[in-house]
Scaffold this motif. Sequence first.
Motif, short mmCIF file in Angstrom:
data_model
loop_
_atom_site.label_atom_id
_atom_site.label_comp_id
_atom_site.label_asym_id
_atom_site.label_seq_id
_atom_site.Cartn_x
_atom_site.Cartn_y
_atom_site.Cartn_z
N LEU A 1 0.82 -1.21 0.00
CA LEU A 1 0.00 0.00 0.00
C LEU A 1 0.86 1.26 0.00
N LEU A 2 1.94 1.25 0.77
CA LEU A 2 2.84 2.40 0.78
C LEU A 2 3.44 2.64 -0.60
N TYR A 3 3.82 1.57 -1.27
CA TYR A 3 4.39 1.67 -2.61
C TYR A 3 3.35 2.18 -3.62
N GLN A 4 2.16 1.57 -3.58
CA GLN A 4 1.11 1.93 -4.54
C GLN A 4 0.63 3.37 -4.36
N HIS A 5 0.66 3.86 -3.14
CA HIS A 5 0.12 5.18 -2.84
C HIS A 5 1.21 6.22 -2.67
N ASP A 6 2.35 6.00 -3.32
CA ASP A 6 3.47 6.95 -3.25
C ASP A 6 2.99 8.34 -3.66
N GLY A 7 3.36 9.33 -2.86
CA GLY A 7 3.01 10.71 -3.18
C GLY A 7 1.60 11.11 -2.78
N THR A 8 0.92 10.28 -1.99
CA THR A 8 -0.45 10.59 -1.60
C THR A 8 -0.54 10.88 -0.10
N THR A 9 -1.65 11.45 0.28
CA THR A 9 -1.92 11.71 1.70
C THR A 9 -2.00 10.40 2.47
N LEU A 10 -2.59 9.38 1.86
CA LEU A 10 -2.71 8.10 2.54
C LEU A 10 -1.34 7.55 2.92
N ARG A 11 -0.39 7.65 2.02
CA ARG A 11 0.96 7.17 2.30
C ARG A 11 1.56 7.93 3.48
N GLU A 12 1.41 9.25 3.48
CA GLU A 12 1.94 10.06 4.57
C GLU A 12 1.36 9.64 5.92
N VAL A 13 0.05 9.41 5.94
CA VAL A 13 -0.61 9.04 7.18
C VAL A 13 -0.18 7.63 7.60
N PHE A 14 -0.16 6.71 6.66
CA PHE A 14 0.29 5.34 6.98
C PHE A 14 1.73 5.34 7.50
N LEU A 15 2.59 6.16 6.90
CA LEU A 15 3.99 6.21 7.33
C LEU A 15 4.12 6.63 8.80
N ARG A 16 3.28 7.55 9.23
CA ARG A 16 3.33 7.98 10.63
C ARG A 16 2.99 6.85 11.60
N HIS A 17 2.22 5.89 11.14
CA HIS A 17 1.77 4.80 12.01
C HIS A 17 2.42 3.46 11.66
N SER A 18 3.24 3.44 10.63
CA SER A 18 3.74 2.17 10.08
C SER A 18 4.58 1.36 11.07
N GLU A 19 5.43 2.00 11.82
CA GLU A 19 6.29 1.24 12.74
C GLU A 19 5.46 0.52 13.80
N LYS A 20 4.53 1.23 14.39
CA LYS A 20 3.68 0.63 15.41
C LYS A 20 2.82 -0.49 14.81
N LEU A 21 2.27 -0.26 13.63
CA LEU A 21 1.45 -1.28 12.97
C LEU A 21 2.27 -2.54 12.67
N ARG A 22 3.46 -2.34 12.13
CA ARG A 22 4.31 -3.50 11.81
C ARG A 22 4.70 -4.28 13.06
N ASN A 23 5.08 -3.57 14.10
CA ASN A 23 5.48 -4.24 15.34
C ASN A 23 4.33 -5.04 15.94
N GLN A 24 3.17 -4.44 15.98
CA GLN A 24 2.03 -5.14 16.54
C GLN A 24 1.61 -6.31 15.65
N TYR A 25 1.70 -6.14 14.34
CA TYR A 25 1.38 -7.22 13.42
C TYR A 25 2.28 -8.43 13.68
N LYS A 26 3.56 -8.16 13.86
CA LYS A 26 4.52 -9.24 14.12
C LYS A 26 4.19 -9.96 15.43
N ILE A 27 3.87 -9.19 16.46
CA ILE A 27 3.53 -9.80 17.74
C ILE A 27 2.24 -10.62 17.62
N ILE A 28 1.27 -10.11 16.89
CA ILE A 28 0.02 -10.85 16.68
C ILE A 28 0.31 -12.17 15.97
N GLN A 29 1.14 -12.12 14.93
CA GLN A 29 1.51 -13.36 14.22
C GLN A 29 2.15 -14.36 15.18
N GLU A 30 3.05 -13.88 16.01
CA GLU A 30 3.71 -14.78 16.97
C GLU A 30 2.72 -15.35 17.97
#
Length: 112
Positions: free
Chosen positions: A54-83
């Motif tokens: 999604l970050l790649y597909q939405h390069d240069g968009t508001t959605l990408r900017e907003v996702f980037l601000r939350h991406s680290e927390k989302l990724r970390n929690q996703y990994k913990i959920i998978q575990e």
Amino acid sequence: MSKYMQLTVTVRPYYHKDLQETYPKLARHLGYVDSSLPNRNPSLYELVGLLDKLLYQHDGTTLREVFLRHSEKLRNQYKIIQENIADWKLSEADKLLYSFEDIFDEIESELK
């Protein structure tokens, strides 16, 4: 583990209506690049699994900017959920899924 069978855990969406009604701004932004994505009604867990795409597909968009601000927390929690799912700690995984909802509520409020 059985030779011919396997147990799986699936995270399914459970919106009162659907993604578009629950997160209308997010659904609209997702639909700009791939109109079928909001219509498939993905779970928030599935969306986080698609975050890099999604970050790649939405390069240069508001959605990408907003996702980037939350991406680290989302990724970390996703990994913990998978575990937690892999270790059959489903109660802990479920609690973290609630935190996804909080983050996506923030994302929705940041989108225009």
